[in-house]
Design a protein around this motif. Structure first.
Motif, PDB file in Angstrom:
ATOM      1  N   ARG A 155       0.857  -1.179   0.000  1.00 32.30           N
ATOM      2  CA  ARG A 155       0.000   0.000   0.000  1.00 32.30           C
ATOM      3  C   ARG A 155       0.897   1.234   0.000  1.00 32.30           C
ATOM      4  O   ARG A 155       1.892   1.282   0.691  1.00 32.30           O
ATOM      5  N   ARG A 156       0.523   2.228  -0.738  1.00 32.70           N
ATOM      6  CA  ARG A 156       1.348   3.424  -0.848  1.00 32.70           C
ATOM      7  C   ARG A 156       0.838   4.513   0.070  1.00 32.70           C
ATOM      8  O   ARG A 156      -0.265   4.454   0.589  1.00 32.70           O
ATOM      9  N   GLY A 157       1.654   5.523   0.257  1.00 33.18           N
ATOM     10  CA  GLY A 157       1.237   6.693   1.026  1.00 33.18           C
ATOM     11  C   GLY A 157       1.401   6.509   2.519  1.00 33.18           C
ATOM     12  O   GLY A 157       2.265   5.779   2.980  1.00 33.18           O
ATOM     13  N   ARG A 158       0.541   7.162   3.264  1.00 31.28           N
ATOM     14  CA  ARG A 158       0.656   7.174   4.721  1.00 31.28           C
ATOM     15  C   ARG A 158      -0.295   6.176   5.375  1.00 31.28           C
ATOM     16  O   ARG A 158      -0.887   6.443   6.409  1.00 31.28           O
ATOM     17  N   SER A 159      -0.468   5.053   4.764  1.00 31.46           N
ATOM     18  CA  SER A 159      -1.344   4.016   5.285  1.00 31.46           C
ATOM     19  C   SER A 159      -0.817   3.494   6.619  1.00 31.46           C
ATOM     20  O   SER A 159       0.389   3.498   6.869  1.00 31.46           O
ATOM     21  N   ARG A 160      -1.723   3.028   7.494  1.00 25.68           N
ATOM     22  CA  ARG A 160      -1.299   2.474   8.785  1.00 25.68           C
ATOM     23  C   ARG A 160      -0.510   1.181   8.610  1.00 25.68           C
ATOM     24  O   ARG A 160       0.290   0.817   9.443  1.00 25.68           O
ATOM     25  N   TYR A 161      -0.778   0.482   7.530  1.00 30.01           N
ATOM     26  CA  TYR A 161      -0.051  -0.766   7.295  1.00 30.01           C
ATOM     27  C   TYR A 161       0.393  -0.834   5.836  1.00 30.01           C
ATOM     28  O   TYR A 161      -0.156  -0.165   4.966  1.00 30.01           O
ATOM     29  N   LEU A 162       1.398  -1.644   5.578  1.00 28.83           N
ATOM     30  CA  LEU A 162       1.955  -1.763   4.235  1.00 28.83           C
ATOM     31  C   LEU A 162       1.307  -2.887   3.433  1.00 28.83           C
ATOM     32  O   LEU A 162       1.092  -2.769   2.241  1.00 28.83           O
ATOM     33  N   LEU A 163       1.013  -3.996   4.132  1.00 32.35           N
ATOM     34  CA  LEU A 163       0.579  -5.192   3.427  1.00 32.35           C
ATOM     35  C   LEU A 163      -0.121  -6.129   4.398  1.00 32.35           C
ATOM     36  O   LEU A 163       0.260  -6.213   5.567  1.00 32.35           O
ATOM     37  N   SER A 164      -1.139  -6.817   3.942  1.00 32.80           N
ATOM     38  CA  SER A 164      -1.821  -7.837   4.733  1.00 32.80           C
ATOM     39  C   SER A 164      -1.968  -9.074   3.862  1.00 32.80           C
ATOM     40  O   SER A 164      -2.460  -8.990   2.736  1.00 32.80           O
ATOM     41  N   VAL A 165      -1.517 -10.239   4.367  1.00 33.04           N
ATOM     42  CA  VAL A 165      -1.519 -11.470   3.583  1.00 33.04           C
ATOM     43  C   VAL A 165      -2.058 -12.610   4.429  1.00 33.04           C
ATOM     44  O   VAL A 165      -1.610 -12.818   5.565  1.00 33.04           O
ATOM     45  N   ASN A 166      -3.014 -13.357   3.878  1.00 34.40           N
ATOM     46  CA  ASN A 166      -3.465 -14.593   4.516  1.00 34.40           C
ATOM     47  C   ASN A 166      -2.591 -15.717   3.983  1.00 34.40           C
ATOM     48  O   ASN A 166      -2.402 -15.848   2.769  1.00 34.40           O
ATOM     49  N   THR A 167      -2.058 -16.527   4.887  1.00 25.55           N
ATOM     50  CA  THR A 167      -1.139 -17.588   4.505  1.00 25.55           C
ATOM     51  C   THR A 167      -1.295 -18.740   5.491  1.00 25.55           C
ATOM     52  O   THR A 167      -2.197 -18.736   6.319  1.00 25.55           O
ATOM     53  N   ALA A 168      -0.429 -19.714   5.421  1.00 23.61           N
ATOM     54  CA  ALA A 168      -0.476 -20.855   6.332  1.00 23.61           C
ATOM     55  C   ALA A 168       0.939 -21.177   6.794  1.00 23.61           C
ATOM     56  O   ALA A 168       1.914 -20.897   6.105  1.00 23.61           O
ATOM     57  N   ILE A 169       1.020 -21.743   7.984  1.00 25.51           N
ATOM     58  CA  ILE A 169       2.302 -22.163   8.534  1.00 25.51           C
ATOM     59  C   ILE A 169       2.155 -23.598   9.014  1.00 25.51           C
ATOM     60  O   ILE A 169       1.100 -23.984   9.519  1.00 25.51           O
ATOM     61  N   GLN A 170       3.194 -24.391   8.823  1.00 22.02           N
ATOM     62  CA  GLN A 170       3.153 -25.778   9.252  1.00 22.02           C
ATOM     63  C   GLN A 170       3.982 -25.944  10.506  1.00 22.02           C
ATOM     64  O   GLN A 170       5.145 -25.549  10.553  1.00 22.02           O
TER      65      GLN A 170
END
Length: 88
Positions: free
Chosen positions: A29-44
């Motif tokens: 995400r660009r600009g002054r967003s509170r966060y840069l990136l959100s990703v749903n993933t999995a961990i084993q």
């Protein structure tokens, strides 16, 4: 035996990737967003696979750096995750 830090691998798009690789591969995400990136993933872990959400937040002290927040509660919004972590 010296202490070793083990970096977990997350499964995204059917491939195991590190947090750095996920961050590099995804559009931020660009600009002054509170966060840069959100990703749903999995961990084993051992024999079980757990769904998690990774939220990349800009480090206020170092503009080019980021923090990674991990949650297993996929129903939480990004703003809720940041707010809960901020309370800690």
């Amino acid at each position: 035996m010296p202490w070793q830090r083990k970096h977990p691998k997350f499964t995204t798009d059917g491939k195991k990737k590190s947090v750095k690789a996920i961050y590099s591969a995804c559009k931020k995400r660009r600009g002054r967003s509170r966060y840069l990136l959100s990703v749903n993933t999995a961990i084993q872990k051992d024999d079980s696979i757990m769904s998690v959400k990774l939220v990349f937040v800009r480090n206020r002290n170092k503009r080019n750096d980021y923090l990674v927040l991990i949650t297993t509660d996929l129903t939480l919004s990004v703003d809720d995750i940041i707010r809960i972590y901020g309370k800690r």
